[in-house]
Design an enzyme around this catalytic site. Sequence first.
Site, mmCIF file in Angstrom:
data_model
loop_
_atom_site.group_PDB
_atom_site.id
_atom_site.type_symbol
_atom_site.label_atom_id
_atom_site.label_comp_id
_atom_site.label_asym_id
_atom_site.label_seq_id
_atom_site.Cartn_x
_atom_site.Cartn_y
_atom_site.Cartn_z
ATOM 1 N N GLY A 45 0.849 -1.186 0.000
ATOM 2 C CA GLY A 45 0.000 0.000 0.000
ATOM 3 C C GLY A 45 0.882 1.233 0.000
ATOM 4 N N ALA A 46 0.600 2.161 -0.894
ATOM 5 C CA ALA A 46 1.497 3.302 -1.102
ATOM 6 C C ALA A 46 1.823 4.077 0.178
ATOM 7 C CB ALA A 46 0.907 4.228 -2.174
ATOM 8 N N ARG A 87 10.111 -0.818 -5.055
ATOM 9 C CA ARG A 87 8.826 -0.767 -5.749
ATOM 10 C C ARG A 87 8.781 0.510 -6.591
ATOM 11 N NH1 ARG A 87 4.542 -3.547 -3.334
ATOM 12 N NH2 ARG A 87 3.630 -3.416 -5.422
ATOM 13 N N GLN A 194 -5.304 -9.452 -2.827
ATOM 14 C CA GLN A 194 -5.353 -8.541 -1.677
ATOM 15 C C GLN A 194 -6.782 -8.230 -1.240
ATOM 16 O OE1 GLN A 194 -3.417 -7.999 -4.464
ATOM 17 N NE2 GLN A 194 -1.697 -6.653 -3.993
ATOM 18 N N ASP A 235 -1.576 4.550 -6.365
ATOM 19 C CA ASP A 235 -0.143 4.495 -6.082
ATOM 20 C C ASP A 235 0.592 5.681 -6.681
ATOM 21 O OD1 ASP A 235 0.848 1.609 -4.901
ATOM 22 O OD2 ASP A 235 -1.082 1.493 -5.920
ATOM 23 N N ASN A 245 -2.961 2.377 -10.293
ATOM 24 C CA ASN A 245 -3.416 1.613 -9.128
ATOM 25 C C ASN A 245 -3.305 0.130 -9.475
ATOM 26 O OD1 ASN A 245 -4.560 1.663 -6.422
ATOM 27 N ND2 ASN A 245 -6.419 0.831 -7.329
#
Length: 346
Positions: A45-46, A87, A194, A235, A245
């Site tokens: 998760g960002a 990431r 998720q 994101d 996203n």
Amino acid sequence: MRPIEWKNDRLCLLDQTLLPHQKKYVECYTYSDVARAIKEMIVRGAPAIGVSAAYGMVLGAAEYKGDDVEGFIKHLEKVSELLKDTRPTAVNLFWAIERMLKVAYDNRQASVEDIKDLLLKEADRMAQEDVETNRRIGYFGQQLLQDGAVVLTHCNAGALATVGYGTALGVIRAAREAGKNISVYADETRPYLQGARLTAWELMEEGIPVTLITDSMAGYFMKKGIISAVIVGADRIAANGDVANKIGTYTLAVLAKENRVPFYVAAPLSTLDLSIESGDDIPIEERDEREVTHIGGVRIAPYGVKVANPAFDVTPNQYVTAIITDAGVVYPPYKQNLQKLVNKVD
């Protein structure tokens, strides 16, 4: 629910690869531990990635034993490069690292030990700000939902994806706290599930009504008129309002527009990247093929099959009804209005 905690000079992360069957924390003692946790999606998760990276910088700073400030700053820059490589899509990662480096750059006149203390205070501040930011997103976003609304969400943009409360799920939490009867349809979100593993578990833990569906069912329920709104996280958001996203978000946005369902993106201002013109400039992470060929460690695909596994897609701005930020709700035209919002906050 706090998936990130700083305790006794170490970073404790709720291992999201084990949920919902096992609730276990991973302890990170070094910045390399944090980098591995981010890359392997122990934390994800960002916003959560950004704050974890900030604490990774703290752990990296602690490993420097000298008292030469310039040498210390060069060491921090080396630490930052490893963390940045984990990431590539989530801009919060880079935002958090640059914010930590700025603390060091702005305090070159201080001692190494003093800068280390300032770095920890900054990471703690970022963690606290994240919760407050999410609550503001929830406050603005819940005003868009009517009592009785059924919200479709994708991936996990809840407390597990942040330091606490959540972005997309934060809007749902805020609506419930305002006394609205809100229920959720959660996509399972292939390939890493998720939605099925995390969002469904998180909502059930809090007693929020949730129905789990496969990704390919979303259009069916929209066409039947069951879905009131789609709310997702992000994101990275480009200057023109294009949104990166979790893979599958673009499909939902197209379906939502076809079925006249509002499509909302909930994200903090730190997810905006006004340095890039459009989503075409957003790097898309390609992940391990085992996320597609295996579920729970069990192979479901034939050996030798060719696999593509982009982790994210980009939703063009014309499919986005509004972007819900911690500073307010932004509507098209996004290029002008996102810039206006940022200028107002600055």
